[in-house]
Write an enzyme that holds these catalytic residues in place. Structure first.
Site, PDB file in Angstrom:
ATOM      1  CB  SER A  44       0.613   1.051   2.603  1.00  0.00           C
ATOM      2  OG  SER A  44       0.213   2.138   1.808  1.00  0.00           O
ATOM      3  CG  HIS A  97       1.049  -3.553   4.220  1.00  0.00           C
ATOM      4  ND1 HIS A  97       2.028  -2.788   4.806  1.00  0.00           N
ATOM      5  CD2 HIS A  97       0.958  -3.129   2.940  1.00  0.00           C
ATOM      6  CE1 HIS A  97       2.504  -1.941   3.902  1.00  0.00           C
ATOM      7  NE2 HIS A  97       1.869  -2.129   2.764  1.00  0.00           N
ATOM      8  CG  ASN A 136       4.735   2.061   4.755  1.00  0.00           C
ATOM      9  OD1 ASN A 136       5.832   2.062   4.191  1.00  0.00           O
ATOM     10  ND2 ASN A 136       3.635   1.665   4.155  1.00  0.00           N
ATOM     11  CD  GLU A 165       3.670  -3.939   8.129  1.00  0.00           C
ATOM     12  OE1 GLU A 165       4.559  -3.377   8.769  1.00  0.00           O
ATOM     13  OE2 GLU A 165       2.879  -3.323   7.386  1.00  0.00           O
TER      14      GLU A 165
END
Lengths: 275, 221
Positions: free
Chosen positions: A106, A129, A179, A141
């Site tokens: 991440s 991800h 994130n 992702e």
């Protein structure tokens, strides 16, 4: 996280091998996956025949035992760059030249993790991800490193979309999409309260849910994720962007972690969970 | 039509079409230049702190009515401290997925103003959510503005397409809207103005506008 990813692949009828440095831990994860399948069957969400098939799809192996001709390896170990790079070097040697290697990181840049790999493998190395719990959350992702073959990421996106995941392609930048863009959901909330005050936290959470339509407020969410984990992601993104002010962590995060108030898992965070 | 209430709003306000069905709506100039008796002024003008303060000061010369002011783009705590004619504040300028708005009342609060806010919410078919600790800004607009800004930084850096960013935020963290579509619904010029105001007040670089957002916000103006 690896457990959820493995379970999801098994549910797509993909032969899945689960590996952990601690073999017993991997075996326990497999037990938990079986329990999850059983619960889904009991609640009528999965058919008995499907559950039997899915259980056969997933096995536990040591790194030495894994099928070196596997199409895809997904790494989901701890967020430690040197540990990841060591593992990728091993996998690069062991796996067939056709095997795609992906990281569920991440926070680390894909290009940086691919540094020590052979030139051919770099083309077959990318980020995948997943979001927790991987069996429920639809997003993946798909992150291209500088050397990633774009046709590989395109075909993976098609494959995931066929399997009802929502695959979003992005370039190799700190925090990727989620994130990074979500950082200020927490950052602004922390600056709105400035210092610890449960009543103010509750007010912010209430506004963000009642007005903004969010399912959880920022403080509730930090408590659920783990304040320590959230703080660590914030620090990581902040440093990866060379101390860009938008991502600056807040002293309240540091103080909560120092006080051992990590959120739900420790019984206390911004709210008290001890009955 | 509520004869005792005057609403000050720009036609660009997201609630304008609904407002004119229920209230006597006046522009800033009309409110300042025409004397119209009323008991309550609901000021929804989209002004930043300094202009808002001057407007409220002028408005208080033309009316003795109680004032509730929209401080979405203003430093709320400062206005409440230095504009005593304002008894309460609200934030209606940013589109909200839940048809709700934040409000705050000067303490000790005037029960009539609380009633007026509840009535306004009822007429507009919205939910009024109390925010007792108004400081720099209302919570919802400042947070959404930062999220939209970050999405535009990401777009400017070609991190992903607008569609991918929206899909990722909706499906990765259950946002009710993607940040790019959220910005479009609010109006990027309002997002830009709020961030510029926060940047002006705090001198904190975290509120710096992305050039990509500026580019799109100016196109919309």
């Amino acid at each position: 996280m690896g457990q959820g990813i493995a379970q999801w692949f098994a549910q797509q009828n993909v032969l899945t091998e689960m590996v952990d440095q601690n073999h017993d831990f991997a075996k326990k994860s497999l037990e938990k996956i079986h329990q999850s399948f059983d619960k889904l069957e009991a609640s009528g969400k999965l058919k008995s025949t499907d559950v039997q098939t899915f259980k056969k799809m997933i096995t536990v192996k040591t790194l030495e035992e894994v099928d070196s001709k596997a199409d895809l390896v997904i790494e989901a170990i701890i967020e430690d760059l040197s540990a990841k790079k060591k593992l990728f070097a091993e996998l690069d040697n062991k796996m067939s030249s056709a095997t795609v290697i992906a990281s569920n990181t991440s926070s680390f840049p894909i290009t940086l993790m691919a540094q020590g790999l052979s030139p051919e493998r770099k083309k077959k190395f990318l980020g995948l991800h997943f979001f927790n719990p991987a069996t429920i959350m639809k997003l993946v992702e798909v992150i291209n490193g500088m050397e990633t073959d774009k046709s590989l990421s395109s075909s993976l996106i098609h494959w995931f979309n066929d399997k009802k995941k929502i695959a979003c392609e992005c370039s190799d930048s700190p925090g990727f999409i989620v994130n990074r863009v979500a950082r200020n959901f927490y950052g602004e909330a922390l600056r709105a309260v400035e210092s610890y005050d449960e009543q103010k936290c509750r007010e912010v959470d209430n506004v963000m849910k009642e007005v903004g339509g969010f399912k959880m407020g920022p403080f509730e969410l930090m408590d659920m994720i783990g304040i320590d984990i959230n703080y660590s992601v914030t620090e990581s993104v902040y440093n990866a962007f060379f101390q860009e002010a938008r991502f600056k962590p807040h002293r309240l995060q540091r103080d909560m972690v120092a006080a051992g108030r990590f959120g739900k898992k420790s019984g206390k965070g911004f709210y008290n969970y001890e009955s | 039509m509520n004869p005792n209430t005057m609403v000050v709003a720009h036609p660009d306000h997201p609630l304008y079409m609904e407002l004119i069905k229920h209230y006597r709506v006046r522009t800033i100039d009309e409110a300042l230049n025409t004397y119209e008796p009323c008991d309550l002024v609901i000021d929804l003008s989209p002004l930043r702190t300094q202009k808002k303060f001057l407007f409220l000061k002028e408005l208080s010369k033309t009316t003795k009515a109680k004032i509730i002011s929209d401080l979405t783009l203003s430093w709320g705590e400062w206005i409440l401290k230095y504009a005593p004619q304002v008894g309460g504040a609200l934030s209606t300028l940013f589109y909200a997925p839940n048809k709700a708005f934040e409000y705050t009342l000067r303490e000790p609060h005037d029960a009539d103003l609380k009633k007026a806010i509840d009535q306004f919410a009822e007429v507009m078919q919205m939910k009024a959510v109390e925010h007792k600790n108004l400081a720099l800004s209302f919570h919802y607009p400042r947070t959404i503005a930062m999220i939209v800004n970050e999405a535009y930084f990401a777009l400017g850096e070609k991190l992903a397409t607008a569609e991918a960013i929206d899909l990722a935020m909706k499906n990765g963290v259950n946002y009710p809207l993607g940040p790019v579509e959220w910005g479009d619904k609010i109006g990027l010029h309002y997002v830009a103005q709020l961030l510029e105001e926060l940047n002006t007040i705090t001198r904190d670089e975290r509120y710096r506008l992305s050039t990509e957002l500026k580019l799109h916000a100016f196109k919309n103006l």
